[in-house]
Design an enzyme around this catalytic site. Structure first.
Site, PDB file in Angstrom:
ATOM      1  N   LYS A  57      20.276  60.036  94.535  1.00  0.00           N
ATOM      2  CA  LYS A  57      21.460  60.646  93.919  1.00  0.00           C
ATOM      3  C   LYS A  57      21.140  61.920  93.156  1.00  0.00           C
ATOM      4  O   LYS A  57      21.720  62.206  92.111  1.00  0.00           O
ATOM      5  CB  LYS A  57      22.191  59.638  93.019  1.00  0.00           C
ATOM      6  CG  LYS A  57      22.622  58.383  93.745  1.00  0.00           C
ATOM      7  CD  LYS A  57      23.395  58.669  95.045  1.00  0.00           C
ATOM      8  CE  LYS A  57      24.747  59.302  94.779  1.00  0.00           C
ATOM      9  NZ  LYS A  57      25.481  59.593  96.051  1.00  0.00           N
ATOM     10  N   HIS A 118      13.124  59.086  99.628  1.00  0.00           N
ATOM     11  CA  HIS A 118      13.211  58.998  98.170  1.00  0.00           C
ATOM     12  C   HIS A 118      11.871  58.556  97.579  1.00  0.00           C
ATOM     13  O   HIS A 118      11.799  58.260  96.375  1.00  0.00           O
ATOM     14  CB  HIS A 118      14.283  57.981  97.755  1.00  0.00           C
ATOM     15  CG  HIS A 118      15.688  58.400  98.083  1.00  0.00           C
ATOM     16  ND1 HIS A 118      16.177  59.654  97.797  1.00  0.00           N
ATOM     17  CD2 HIS A 118      16.722  57.709  98.645  1.00  0.00           C
ATOM     18  CE1 HIS A 118      17.446  59.721  98.188  1.00  0.00           C
ATOM     19  NE2 HIS A 118      17.783  58.569  98.691  1.00  0.00           N
ATOM     20  N   SER A 148      25.369  59.085  88.367  1.00  0.00           N
ATOM     21  CA  SER A 148      25.633  59.067  89.808  1.00  0.00           C
ATOM     22  C   SER A 148      25.002  57.845  90.470  1.00  0.00           C
ATOM     23  O   SER A 148      25.601  57.211  91.346  1.00  0.00           O
ATOM     24  CB  SER A 148      25.096  60.351  90.444  1.00  0.00           C
ATOM     25  OG  SER A 148      25.442  60.429  91.801  1.00  0.00           O
TER      26      SER A 148
END
Length: 307
Positions: A57, A118, A148
């Site tokens: 995010k 990620h 987020s």
């Protein structure tokens, strides 16, 4: 990402069981992702591969779409050839038999492949470093990133249950979320940016001046596109354009995975939204923790933009 032989993308009977976090070399990861970890570790990169790395995010989808537009010379039709998660596979993604694992999707692609991850730097397969692959790392200020991530984890059924805002706030500060501490993640990549072909960019900078940052990525990728194409890329990759684009808004993901009635995948895309969530006490606690964890680093973030 959906397997073609599963009508509708797999079974939607009953509620999908959320994963649990398990430590991988000290980094909390969803247990379902680790079922395919051997394939991730053994992934073989080639020099033409391009990696987009972020903490979750932190502008991942935005950078993915920008990079695809750059590689397609700004051709919007080519960028509608498939949903973003198919065009740019998620390296460590694994979700059982209903979905194709990220490594499997990548094996089916020809160069140049663009790869999303990620993973913190220490978990990145070394093949990307050995092959000197170009890596774009995008970082977002921790406060907005936390907000987020919280909304994302509420709607994403392949993330652990987030709990209440207060509970999630504490989890984030403790690093008890998927991919661990935000601070370790951004600092880990920052420390390596001058040792490998890594372009380290910031979410807030893209928001402030999209064309400037698109040009930066274009130069890094060795592309020279005219100003009119840059204008078009900025227009097509604006938050509103992407939010309305079924090839980038993840509406193709089944609702038993992404429940967009809880929160849309592309929610606000703002800088400073944390002010609508943090209490005064939370802000004070966050700042104390932040100063401790980031002490000694020259890495700086902006939590708001000048109007």
């Amino acid at each position: 990402m959906l397997r073609q032989d599963v009508p509708g993308g797999g079974s939607t009977e009953g509620a999908r069981q959320r994963p649990k976090l398990v430590p991988l070399r000290g980094v909390p990861m969803p247990d379902i992702f680790l079922e395919n970890w051997e394939a991730v570790q053994n992934f073989r990169a080639v020099p033409q591969d391009i990696v987009i790395a972020t903490y979750p995010k932190a502008g991942t989808t935005w950078v993915q779409e920008i990079v695809d537009f750059i590689l397609q010379d700004g051709d919007a039709e080519k960028c509608r050839r498939a949903p973003l998660q198919t065009r740019i596979p998620f390296l460590e993604f694994s979700c059982g038999s209903d979905f194709t694992a990220g490594t499997e999707l990548l094996e089916q692609m020809s160069s140049p492949r663009v790869i999303k991850t990620h993973l913190p730097f220490q978990l990145l397969p070394t093949t990307f470093l050995e092959q000197r692959c170009k890596i774009i790392y995008c970082a977002r200020n921790a406060k907005d990133n936390l907000v987020s991530y919280y909304h994302f984890d509420k709607m994403n059924k392949i993330q652990p249950e987030p709990g209440t805002w207060h509970e999630y706030f504490q989890k984030f500060l403790q690093g008890n979320v998927s991919y661990g501490l935000w601070h370790d993640h951004v600092l880990g990549w920052w420390a390596q940016k001058d040792l490998y072909p890594i372009l380290y960019i910031f979410y807030e900078d893209i928001k402030e001046d999209p064309k400037r940052e698109i040009r930066k990525m274009m130069t890094f990728l060795g592309r020279d596109l005219p100003e009119s194409v840059l204008d078009a890329i900025a227009r097509h990759t604006s938050f509103q354009a992407m939010r309305c684009n079924p090839m980038s808004n993840y509406m193709s993901v089944p609702p038993d995975v992404f429940d967009q009635t809880v929160s849309t995948f592309m929610r606000k895309g703002e800088v400073g939204d944390w002010k609508n969530h943090f209490t005064v006490a939370q802000d004070q606690a966050f700042e104390i923790d932040y100063e401790r964890r980031m002490k000694g680093s020259d890495l700086r973030f902006r939590t708001e933009l000048q109007q």
